[in-house]
Write an enzyme that holds these catalytic residues in place. Structure first.
Site, short mmCIF file in Angstrom:
data_model
loop_
_atom_site.label_atom_id
_atom_site.label_comp_id
_atom_site.label_asym_id
_atom_site.label_seq_id
_atom_site.Cartn_x
_atom_site.Cartn_y
_atom_site.Cartn_z
N PHE A 123 -21.86 23.14 89.30
CA PHE A 123 -22.66 24.04 90.11
C PHE A 123 -22.21 23.90 91.56
CE2 PHE A 123 -26.60 25.02 92.51
CZ PHE A 123 -26.85 26.29 92.02
N ALA A 124 -21.72 25.00 92.17
CA ALA A 124 -21.13 24.93 93.51
C ALA A 124 -21.99 25.68 94.51
CB ALA A 124 -19.71 25.50 93.48
N LEU A 125 -22.80 24.94 95.25
CA LEU A 125 -23.67 25.50 96.27
C LEU A 125 -23.33 24.94 97.65
CD1 LEU A 125 -26.27 27.10 97.09
CD2 LEU A 125 -27.58 25.02 96.55
N GLU A 127 -21.57 23.41 100.96
CA GLU A 127 -20.34 23.68 101.69
C GLU A 127 -20.18 22.67 102.82
OE1 GLU A 127 -20.11 27.73 102.96
OE2 GLU A 127 -20.39 28.54 100.94
N SER A 132 -28.22 21.06 103.27
CA SER A 132 -29.65 21.27 103.08
C SER A 132 -30.08 22.70 103.41
CB SER A 132 -30.45 20.29 103.96
OG SER A 132 -30.24 18.95 103.52
N ILE A 157 -18.85 18.74 94.89
CA ILE A 157 -19.21 19.38 93.63
C ILE A 157 -19.00 18.40 92.47
CG2 ILE A 157 -18.86 21.37 92.13
CD1 ILE A 157 -19.93 21.91 95.06
N GLY A 241 -35.36 22.25 88.17
CA GLY A 241 -35.09 21.51 86.93
C GLY A 241 -34.19 20.33 87.17
N ILE A 337 -32.85 -10.89 93.44
CA ILE A 337 -33.20 -11.90 92.44
C ILE A 337 -31.95 -12.61 91.92
CG2 ILE A 337 -34.09 -12.19 90.08
CD1 ILE A 337 -36.22 -10.05 90.82
N GLU A 363 -28.90 17.00 95.33
CA GLU A 363 -29.89 17.96 94.82
C GLU A 363 -31.15 17.99 95.69
OE1 GLU A 363 -30.43 18.39 90.59
OE2 GLU A 363 -28.43 17.61 90.20
#
Length: 392
Positions: A123-125, A127, A132, A157, A241, A337, A363
């Site tokens: 999924f390429a959103l 740039e 944001s 991506i 989702g 720990i 995301e």
């Protein structure tokens, strides 16, 4: 609210847990070192139905509900977060977007091979100058008869190098800002579709993260997803989702870190007794298990709301925000720990700590989640009832 899982959901969880521990976990540390893409894992996962879990049976998928899916995803993340992020983007974002917005022909051509693991989705959103704020993207597509000509660069991506199909957002009408963004289904090998540099990352090293460059990339008009101007809505719906998926990955990695810390605390002796006997360690473990359980309940709540067809945007953001912040606290405590041993690669908590760091970023950053949640709260006058799940 505590959720009672169905027999089918418990069966899926148990099946994936066994597969994850016996198959996925075996070479996770080696893949982290070599940065080898988990292709064999994904092939075996497809045989189990894990690469098309929510795809309808008529398109070759399992038709599972979201709760079953997030339970399975958490089990994969427990063993290998790199494998889980590929599974998450493929299922939560790409398959779900095509299922919801695709035509029958698009579903038939893509969902069937995707569910079979023959094609992995990306999924390429994002740039270089638009993270944001996706409305600031500059990638654009111009209609030329029966084609769209796509130009621009996408960054960070997931599975960019190994994906066979990529959903790419691009502006088709500059004047309309986010309402002028459209989404396209771009196949690997399309002329003008170039895979750029692969990022050298802190964690999730076996999952490739790349630039994607589109240089006069000509896409058939029938490969638009939805209609012109639907891209922003498709992206935001997909991310809702996807954010439940990030919560699930966070729960899986945190559970692995907790289990490793408990095992180590019982075995490590100082001052003549196991360090698990010391109150300081016991309280750290109590806080860890409490936070994991809280994140798990938020994850299941959001997943259940999605399954019931309710609006779940705010709940997905709450689950993503809390779980992603939680896994960073839990892995830090697990490393503490382990003491000095937690800082070396012989112990898996070092990998868990690195893998977890990006969960508050991708995301939608934690800051963006807080913006989504506060906007949802402050514009709804029914504040006392807002967080109570509503029926149809």
């Amino acid at each position: 609210m505590s959720y009672k899982l169905s027999d089918e959901q418990l069966m899926i969880q148990a099946m994936v847990r066994e597969f994850s521990r016996k198959v996925v976990a075996v070479n996770a540390a080696e893949r982290d070192r070599t940065r080898e893409f988990p292709a064999e894992n994904l092939k075996k996962m497809a045989e189990l139905g894990l690469m098309g879990m929510m795809v309808p049976p008529e398109y070759g998928g399992e038709g599972a509900d979201t709760v079953s899916y997030v339970l399975a995803l958490a089990e994969i993340a427990y063993s290998c977060a790199s494998t889980a992020v590929v599974m998450s983007v493929h299922n939560s974002i790409v398959c779900e977007s095509i299922r919801q917005f695709g035509t029958h022909d698009q579903k038939e051509k893509l969902l069937r091979p995707m569910a079979a693991g023959k094609i992995i989705g990306a999924f390429a959103l994002t740039e270089p100058q638009a993270g944001s704020d996706p409305s600031a993207q500059t990638t654009h597509a111009v209609r030329d008869k029966s084609k769209y000509v796509l130009n621009g660069t996408k960054r960070f991506i997931t599975t960019g190098k190994n994906a066979g199909i990529v959903i790419v957002t691009a502006k088709t009408d500059e004047a309309k800002r986010h309402k002028g963004v459209s989404a396209f289904l771009v196949k690997k090998g399309t002329p003008g579709f170039i895979v750029g540099k692969t990022e050298d990352k802190m964690g999730l090293c076996a999952s490739d993260t790349t630039d994607l460059i589109f240089d006069n990339c000509r896409i058939p008009a029938e490969d638009i997803l939805g209609n012109e101007g639907d891209g922003f809505r498709i992206a935001m719906t997909a991310l809702d989702g996807g954010r439940i998926g990030i919560a699930s990955q966070s729960v899986g990695v945190a559970q692995a870190a907790l289990d490793a810390a408990v095992k180590y605390a019982k075995e490590r002796h100082q001052f003549g007794q196991p360090i698990s006997k010391f109150q300081g360690i016991r309280w750290m473990i109590a806080d860890m298990v409490t936070e994991i359980e809280a994140a798990r309940q938020l994850m299941l709540s959001a997943a259940s709301m999605k399954d019931r067809g309710e609006k779940f945007t705010a709940q997905a953001s709450m689950a993503k925000l809390f779980a992603s912040e939680m896994v960073n606290r839990v892995t830090a405590k697990a490393l503490q720990i382990h003491g000095g041993y937690g800082f070396v690669k012989d112990y898996p908590v070092e990998r868990f700590y690195r893998d977890a760091r990006v969960f508050t970023i991708y995301e939608g950053t934690s800051e963006i989640q807080r913006l989504v949640i506060s906007n949802h709260i402050l514009r709804d006058k029914r504040l006392p009832n807002l967080l109570i799940p509503r029926g149809h």
